[in-house]
Scaffold this motif. Structure first.
Motif, PDB file in Angstrom:
ATOM      1  N   PRO A 199     141.091  61.809 121.592  1.00  0.00           N
ATOM      2  CA  PRO A 199     141.530  62.518 120.389  1.00  0.00           C
ATOM      3  C   PRO A 199     142.509  63.634 120.719  1.00  0.00           C
ATOM      4  CG  PRO A 199     139.120  62.432 120.541  1.00  0.00           C
ATOM      5  CD  PRO A 199     139.661  61.942 121.842  1.00  0.00           C
ATOM      6  N   ILE A 200     143.445  63.859 119.805  1.00  0.00           N
ATOM      7  CA  ILE A 200     144.399  64.959 119.924  1.00  0.00           C
ATOM      8  C   ILE A 200     144.117  65.918 118.780  1.00  0.00           C
ATOM      9  CG2 ILE A 200     146.833  65.610 119.971  1.00  0.00           C
ATOM     10  CD1 ILE A 200     147.428  62.714 120.878  1.00  0.00           C
ATOM     11  N   ASP A 201     143.740  67.161 119.114  1.00  0.00           N
ATOM     12  CA  ASP A 201     143.412  68.107 118.048  1.00  0.00           C
ATOM     13  C   ASP A 201     144.682  68.764 117.519  1.00  0.00           C
ATOM     14  OD1 ASP A 201     144.062  70.388 119.594  1.00  0.00           O
ATOM     15  OD2 ASP A 201     142.007  70.618 120.308  1.00  0.00           O
ATOM     16  N   PRO A 202     144.601  69.508 116.409  1.00  0.00           N
ATOM     17  CA  PRO A 202     145.808  70.080 115.798  1.00  0.00           C
ATOM     18  C   PRO A 202     146.626  70.968 116.736  1.00  0.00           C
ATOM     19  CG  PRO A 202     143.983  70.180 114.255  1.00  0.00           C
ATOM     20  CD  PRO A 202     143.407  69.708 115.575  1.00  0.00           C
ATOM     21  N   SER A 203     145.999  71.531 117.769  1.00  0.00           N
ATOM     22  CA  SER A 203     146.739  72.374 118.720  1.00  0.00           C
ATOM     23  C   SER A 203     147.526  71.538 119.725  1.00  0.00           C
ATOM     24  CB  SER A 203     145.773  73.282 119.480  1.00  0.00           C
ATOM     25  OG  SER A 203     145.018  72.522 120.415  1.00  0.00           O
ATOM     26  N   GLY A 204     147.275  70.216 119.738  1.00  0.00           N
ATOM     27  CA  GLY A 204     147.935  69.331 120.694  1.00  0.00           C
ATOM     28  C   GLY A 204     147.109  69.067 121.929  1.00  0.00           C
ATOM     29  N   GLN A 205     145.927  69.672 122.016  1.00  0.00           N
ATOM     30  CA  GLN A 205     145.066  69.463 123.176  1.00  0.00           C
ATOM     31  C   GLN A 205     144.420  68.082 123.127  1.00  0.00           C
ATOM     32  OE1 GLN A 205     141.947  72.390 123.644  1.00  0.00           O
ATOM     33  NE2 GLN A 205     141.972  72.131 125.864  1.00  0.00           N
ATOM     34  N   MET A 206     144.354  67.424 124.288  1.00  0.00           N
ATOM     35  CA  MET A 206     143.749  66.094 124.390  1.00  0.00           C
ATOM     36  C   MET A 206     142.474  66.188 125.211  1.00  0.00           C
ATOM     37  SD  MET A 206     147.159  63.761 125.191  1.00  0.00           S
ATOM     38  CE  MET A 206     146.417  63.311 126.706  1.00  0.00           C
ATOM     39  N   THR A 207     141.479  65.367 124.811  1.00  0.00           N
ATOM     40  CA  THR A 207     140.226  65.316 125.549  1.00  0.00           C
ATOM     41  C   THR A 207     139.750  63.872 125.614  1.00  0.00           C
ATOM     42  OG1 THR A 207     139.631  67.455 124.589  1.00  0.00           O
ATOM     43  CG2 THR A 207     137.885  66.253 125.695  1.00  0.00           C
ATOM     44  N   ILE A 208     139.273  63.449 126.780  1.00  0.00           N
ATOM     45  CA  ILE A 208     138.688  62.116 126.914  1.00  0.00           C
ATOM     46  C   ILE A 208     137.232  62.216 126.491  1.00  0.00           C
ATOM     47  CG2 ILE A 208     138.080  60.268 128.522  1.00  0.00           C
ATOM     48  CD1 ILE A 208     140.500  61.227 130.238  1.00  0.00           C
ATOM     49  N   VAL A 209     136.868  61.425 125.465  1.00  0.00           N
ATOM     50  CA  VAL A 209     135.498  61.473 124.936  1.00  0.00           C
ATOM     51  C   VAL A 209     134.909  60.064 124.945  1.00  0.00           C
ATOM     52  CG1 VAL A 209     135.988  63.518 123.537  1.00  0.00           C
ATOM     53  CG2 VAL A 209     136.279  61.244 122.528  1.00  0.00           C
ATOM     54  N   ASP A 210     133.682  59.933 124.433  1.00  0.00           N
ATOM     55  CA  ASP A 210     133.014  58.634 124.407  1.00  0.00           C
ATOM     56  C   ASP A 210     133.889  57.584 123.727  1.00  0.00           C
ATOM     57  OD1 ASP A 210     130.823  59.778 125.599  1.00  0.00           O
ATOM     58  OD2 ASP A 210     129.639  59.912 123.758  1.00  0.00           O
ATOM     59  N   GLY A 211     133.955  56.408 124.322  1.00  0.00           N
ATOM     60  CA  GLY A 211     134.712  55.315 123.735  1.00  0.00           C
ATOM     61  C   GLY A 211     134.096  54.838 122.431  1.00  0.00           C
ATOM     62  N   LEU A 212     134.925  54.243 121.584  1.00  0.00           N
ATOM     63  CA  LEU A 212     134.473  53.735 120.289  1.00  0.00           C
ATOM     64  C   LEU A 212     134.138  52.249 120.335  1.00  0.00           C
ATOM     65  CD1 LEU A 212     137.202  55.402 118.018  1.00  0.00           C
ATOM     66  CD2 LEU A 212     134.882  56.221 118.463  1.00  0.00           C
ATOM     67  N   SER A 213     134.510  51.573 121.413  1.00  0.00           N
ATOM     68  CA  SER A 213     134.372  50.115 121.444  1.00  0.00           C
ATOM     69  C   SER A 213     132.911  49.689 121.595  1.00  0.00           C
ATOM     70  CB  SER A 213     135.213  49.509 122.565  1.00  0.00           C
ATOM     71  OG  SER A 213     134.872  50.071 123.817  1.00  0.00           O
ATOM     72  N   ALA A 214     132.566  48.649 120.862  1.00  0.00           N
ATOM     73  CA  ALA A 214     131.234  48.048 120.916  1.00  0.00           C
ATOM     74  C   ALA A 214     131.302  46.790 121.769  1.00  0.00           C
ATOM     75  CB  ALA A 214     130.758  47.708 119.505  1.00  0.00           C
ATOM     76  N   PRO A 215     130.157  46.280 122.228  1.00  0.00           N
ATOM     77  CA  PRO A 215     130.169  45.026 122.985  1.00  0.00           C
ATOM     78  C   PRO A 215     130.899  43.918 122.219  1.00  0.00           C
ATOM     79  CG  PRO A 215     128.015  46.045 123.139  1.00  0.00           C
ATOM     80  CD  PRO A 215     128.794  46.850 122.130  1.00  0.00           C
ATOM     81  N   GLY A 216     131.848  43.281 122.894  1.00  0.00           N
ATOM     82  CA  GLY A 216     132.605  42.196 122.278  1.00  0.00           C
ATOM     83  C   GLY A 216     133.873  42.624 121.576  1.00  0.00           C
ATOM     84  N   ASP A 217     134.117  43.925 121.438  1.00  0.00           N
ATOM     85  CA  ASP A 217     135.372  44.360 120.824  1.00  0.00           C
ATOM     86  C   ASP A 217     136.548  43.858 121.658  1.00  0.00           C
ATOM     87  OD1 ASP A 217     134.728  45.558 118.445  1.00  0.00           O
ATOM     88  OD2 ASP A 217     134.619  47.586 119.250  1.00  0.00           O
ATOM     89  N   HIS A 218     137.664  43.601 120.979  1.00  0.00           N
ATOM     90  CA  HIS A 218     138.795  42.986 121.663  1.00  0.00           C
ATOM     91  C   HIS A 218     140.112  43.505 121.103  1.00  0.00           C
ATOM     92  CE1 HIS A 218     138.237  40.596 118.014  1.00  0.00           C
ATOM     93  NE2 HIS A 218     139.537  40.356 118.095  1.00  0.00           N
ATOM     94  N   VAL A 219     141.152  43.342 121.906  1.00  0.00           N
ATOM     95  CA  VAL A 219     142.520  43.591 121.480  1.00  0.00           C
ATOM     96  C   VAL A 219     143.342  42.401 121.957  1.00  0.00           C
ATOM     97  CG1 VAL A 219     143.028  44.978 123.545  1.00  0.00           C
ATOM     98  CG2 VAL A 219     144.458  45.226 121.503  1.00  0.00           C
ATOM     99  N   ALA A 220     144.214  41.892 121.076  1.00  0.00           N
ATOM    100  CA  ALA A 220     145.032  40.725 121.406  1.00  0.00           C
ATOM    101  C   ALA A 220     146.510  41.071 121.254  1.00  0.00           C
ATOM    102  CB  ALA A 220     144.671  39.555 120.503  1.00  0.00           C
ATOM    103  N   LEU A 221     147.306  40.574 122.202  1.00  0.00           N
ATOM    104  CA  LEU A 221     148.745  40.821 122.184  1.00  0.00           C
ATOM    105  C   LEU A 221     149.469  39.501 122.420  1.00  0.00           C
ATOM    106  CD1 LEU A 221     147.247  43.137 124.238  1.00  0.00           C
ATOM    107  CD2 LEU A 221     149.438  44.246 123.775  1.00  0.00           C
ATOM    108  N   VAL A 222     150.504  39.246 121.627  1.00  0.00           N
ATOM    109  CA  VAL A 222     151.333  38.061 121.844  1.00  0.00           C
ATOM    110  C   VAL A 222     152.558  38.487 122.653  1.00  0.00           C
ATOM    111  CG1 VAL A 222     152.600  38.269 119.644  1.00  0.00           C
ATOM    112  CG2 VAL A 222     152.432  36.055 120.784  1.00  0.00           C
ATOM    113  N   ALA A 223     152.876  37.718 123.679  1.00  0.00           N
ATOM    114  CA  ALA A 223     154.000  38.048 124.555  1.00  0.00           C
ATOM    115  C   ALA A 223     155.314  37.652 123.898  1.00  0.00           C
ATOM    116  CB  ALA A 223     153.850  37.334 125.890  1.00  0.00           C
ATOM    117  N   GLU A 224     156.247  38.582 123.882  1.00  0.00           N
ATOM    118  CA  GLU A 224     157.593  38.333 123.337  1.00  0.00           C
ATOM    119  C   GLU A 224     158.571  37.968 124.456  1.00  0.00           C
ATOM    120  OE1 GLU A 224     157.715  38.253 120.184  1.00  0.00           O
ATOM    121  OE2 GLU A 224     156.109  39.566 119.469  1.00  0.00           O
ATOM    122  N   MET A 225     158.101  38.049 125.701  1.00  0.00           N
ATOM    123  CA  MET A 225     158.843  37.614 126.884  1.00  0.00           C
ATOM    124  C   MET A 225     157.797  37.260 127.931  1.00  0.00           C
ATOM    125  SD  MET A 225     160.073  41.203 128.729  1.00  0.00           S
ATOM    126  CE  MET A 225     161.092  41.831 127.407  1.00  0.00           C
TER     127      MET A 225
END
Length: 199
Positions: free
Chosen positions: A143-169
């Motif tokens: 997350p990025i807060d309004p001041s611009g500070q970033m923090t690594i926090v607990d992931g949101l992904s659940a078992p089986g969550d996925h991301v798919a990308l189609v290759a353009e090259m």
């Protein structure tokens, strides 16, 4: 029908070619697992993923459905076509032995890190550590807060969550299944992932 399926063990690297028109799906098998990822143009590794150009073109701080993955030459490498998680970082970078030492103390310097994994994989393709650029962190919640500070926090992904990308090259995909145990990007417990490349 899947043409390739790869199980990537906890903390391990992987690389493979995704041909133009193929879809690469990254699956978080057990949830809350950061997947550090780089893309290079197959046949010309000097053209590679550019986080800065990708974010600038999208006008967004995160990678998500519809995001065009842009190269340092300004070309579209892949497009995100599916995303069941909704949060993917491309600003926090990859962990390294050096950053572990600075962030978590000298006793963590010996721990395995994503930059080590990336180096192991890119050398198989004739590259060196100079070719490791800022990466995408699929499933990593920064997350990025309004001041611009970033923090690594607990992931949101659940078992089986996925991301798919189609290759353009034709692209070389290089993955570090993140071994970090000192911050919550992996729920303090690195786990396996799956990669499916389909025609």
């Amino acid at each position: 029908m899947a043409s390739q399926e790869h199980l990537i063990a906890a903390e391990k690297p992987w690389s493979g070619i995704v041909r133009k028109g193929q879809t690469i799906t990254i699956i978080d098998s057990e949830g809350q697992q950061a997947v550090d990822t780089l893309f290079y143009k197959a046949g010309d590794f000097a053209e590679r993923y550019s986080g800065q150009d990708t974010l600038r073109l999208q006008g967004s701080a995160y990678v998500g459905i519809g995001t065009k993955i842009i190269s340092n030459e300004g070309n579209v490498m892949l497009t995100v076509t599916a995303d069941s998680c909704g949060r993917h970082d491309t600003s926090a970078g990859a962990c390294s032995c050096e950053s572990n030492t600075v962030r978590f103390g000298h006793d963590t310097k010996y721990l395995h890190a994503c930059r080590d994994n990336f180096l192991l994989e890119v050398t198989k393709h004739g590259m060196s550590k100079r070719d490791i650029v800022p990466n995408i962190n699929f499933f990593m919640n920064v997350p990025i807060d309004p001041s611009g500070q970033m923090t690594i926090v607990d992931g949101l992904s659940a078992p089986g969550d996925h991301v798919a990308l189609v290759a353009e090259m034709d692209v070389l995909c290089v993955i570090s299944n993140c071994p970090q145990i000192n911050n919550p990007c992996n729920g303090f417990n690195p786990t396996p992932i799956r990669v499916v490349i389909a025609d």
